[in-house]
Scaffold this motif. Sequence first.
Motif, short mmCIF file in Angstrom:
data_model
loop_
_atom_site.label_atom_id
_atom_site.label_comp_id
_atom_site.label_asym_id
_atom_site.label_seq_id
_atom_site.Cartn_x
_atom_site.Cartn_y
_atom_site.Cartn_z
N ALA A 284 0.83 -1.23 0.02
CA ALA A 284 0.00 -0.19 0.04
C ALA A 284 1.11 1.18 -0.05
N ASP A 285 2.25 1.36 0.64
CA ASP A 285 2.81 2.27 0.89
C ASP A 285 3.27 2.50 -0.70
N GLU B 155 3.79 5.90 -5.46
CA GLU B 155 3.84 6.11 -6.91
C GLU B 155 2.76 6.88 -7.52
N ARG B 156 1.64 6.74 -6.95
CA ARG B 156 0.44 7.64 -7.20
C ARG B 156 0.71 9.13 -7.24
N GLU C 83 0.32 10.42 9.72
CA GLU C 83 1.65 11.22 9.84
C GLU C 83 2.52 10.25 8.92
N ARG C 84 2.10 8.95 8.68
CA ARG C 84 3.26 8.07 7.72
C ARG C 84 2.98 8.44 6.15
N GLN C 85 1.72 8.89 6.04
CA GLN C 85 1.57 9.43 4.69
C GLN C 85 2.15 10.83 4.37
N VAL C 86 2.30 11.41 5.53
CA VAL C 86 3.25 12.84 5.26
C VAL C 86 4.40 12.54 5.03
N GLN C 87 4.92 11.47 5.70
CA GLN C 87 6.38 11.29 5.51
C GLN C 87 6.61 10.59 4.32
N LEU C 88 5.80 9.55 3.49
CA LEU C 88 5.74 8.89 2.44
C LEU C 88 5.72 9.96 1.28
#
Length: 611
Positions: free
Chosen positions: A185-186, A191-192, A241-246
Amino acid sequence: MYFRRYFCSLTAAGHRRHYQRPVKQVIKSNFPETLSEIKESIFSSDFVAVSLQETGSYSAPWQKCLPIDTDETAYLKAKRAAERFQILQFSVCPFSVKASKLIANPYNFQLFPRHEVKVGMPSYSFSCQSSSLASMAQEGFDFNACIYNGISYMSRAQESAATVQTRSVLLNGGSLQSTSALSVADVIFSERIKTRVKNWINGCNNQHKTEDYLISSLRKLVERCENYGSRPSLIIDVCSERQVQLTSEALKEFVNIVLVRRPAKTGVEAVQVVLTSSEEDKNLLVKEIQDLEEEQKRLVSGFREVIDLISTSQRPVVVHNSLKDFAFIHEKFLAPLPPTTNEFSSSLLSVFPHILDVNHLMKELGLFDQMNNLSSAISYLDSRFSASIDMEVSYEEKTDCVDVHGHSVTKVCQLFVKLCSILKISLEIPEEGRTQLPALLQCSSNMFCSSDVRDPCNDDVRIWTSKSRTVSLRNLVFLWGFRRGMSAQDLKDVLCNSHDVFSEEFDVKMVDRTCAIVVFWTPGFSKSFLGIIDSGEVFSNKLGNMIFEGLKAADYETYRRVCKSDFWKPDLAECLAQATDETKVFSGAKMQQEKSVICWNNDEMINLDEL
């Protein structure tokens, strides 16, 4: 630095007149320029004196710190005052002693709590004590100027909560903090994001091509595009918060973009991707955002920046009433006050490692009882000791009128230096030792006191400020329910020889108009007297009549429960009666519960026997 010295002169009538030393008055308009000035003063000085002026300190006579208060009850009273009242003036005076000369840099800050940044925080509210406001008005305090021009502030806890709501920080240069491997999922999410940003940048670079206005508007709406100032930007919603880092990690390969974390105004956080035209334009944008962040931080923290400077400097802080002043400082500028004295001391000393109370130095001279206020203490020392202090103020007065506000902090400095001079304590500290106290001061530091100065490990208290005799808390009894207008002597006359417990030495002192405290100097008599009151024993003398009319009594533990509770009324008698009733209800419920348990156990035993 300009220094001016002020001397005494004679008026036309021949009276001696003392010129007030100038104190720099700081309001909202000159606060930014003063901040750098006071920073230099603090770090170049050896000590920092502070003095506060609040809208009040207590709502009823018994609610102020009394000689009968232990460290615990004194703290609970100071805690309640700090939670209810507000600081309107905060005076700060960095000072040093060089060649037997006191060099002071006094500042007086006018404060008024308000939200400079709209972050949805609750509105400020506070209580006022009429006598405190009247005293300030007599000194010429301008309440209108304070309300309109007073410096706002937030505590560290409030700022932390506000930052969560308003943070708009740069994300460039960030890296994925998690040590766990990327999930499928990450990878798909990253990539998107890359593809979306790449297509958006290509669209921005090709915007010179002719495109129907309606189509262009729809495309921007669908892609969530908007301008960041004059620069195009893209909004990317994130759920964690993880999506911010990603997102930050995925977009590192794009050179001319700046990532800004936007506050969650609608419950959803977002990352804003801003496109710049060149490396120079990117650096310019980064600086603009950093400047805005600094400005917002200054607006949010306000006067608390001064508190942070004092804390960072690690300079010893000199005060006149450490418990009261630092209860206010902790509540208004650090965090809500903890419930116990130990937690309060631990939290406070992590911010201010060295706190000096002039009350303790007065105790070293055995003169605490003469210290009614700063001026009288200084006059008392001047009349009995040869300890003249030459004082210079490093602030150039620009007008002929000297403002009267904030002079209490210079008196704190004077009193402290006089006491140290009398006690033969050297205050000339080398630069490399500015964060360390002289050995003789070390033993007097960080001792928070109430209205009395005593051994914190001793549970004995004084009854009268003017007398040094102490008594155990177990020998104190609170009385209420007597006729209004009775004095301590009236009560003592009634009690004297009315029972065997009053055949030995005892004293009576009024706590307020509704309650008195009986001091039994013979151990064990207080317990006997409480037993007499609870037993309902009938007397034929005046004491019996008072008990019949509603005389009540309670031990010190009941008073302690009152101080711990939220039931604070103007009359102590009402509070003690409430606490006593609650104790009886609790005791009755507990006894009933114990009886139920015994009955249940008996039933179980019977059932088992039948089996």
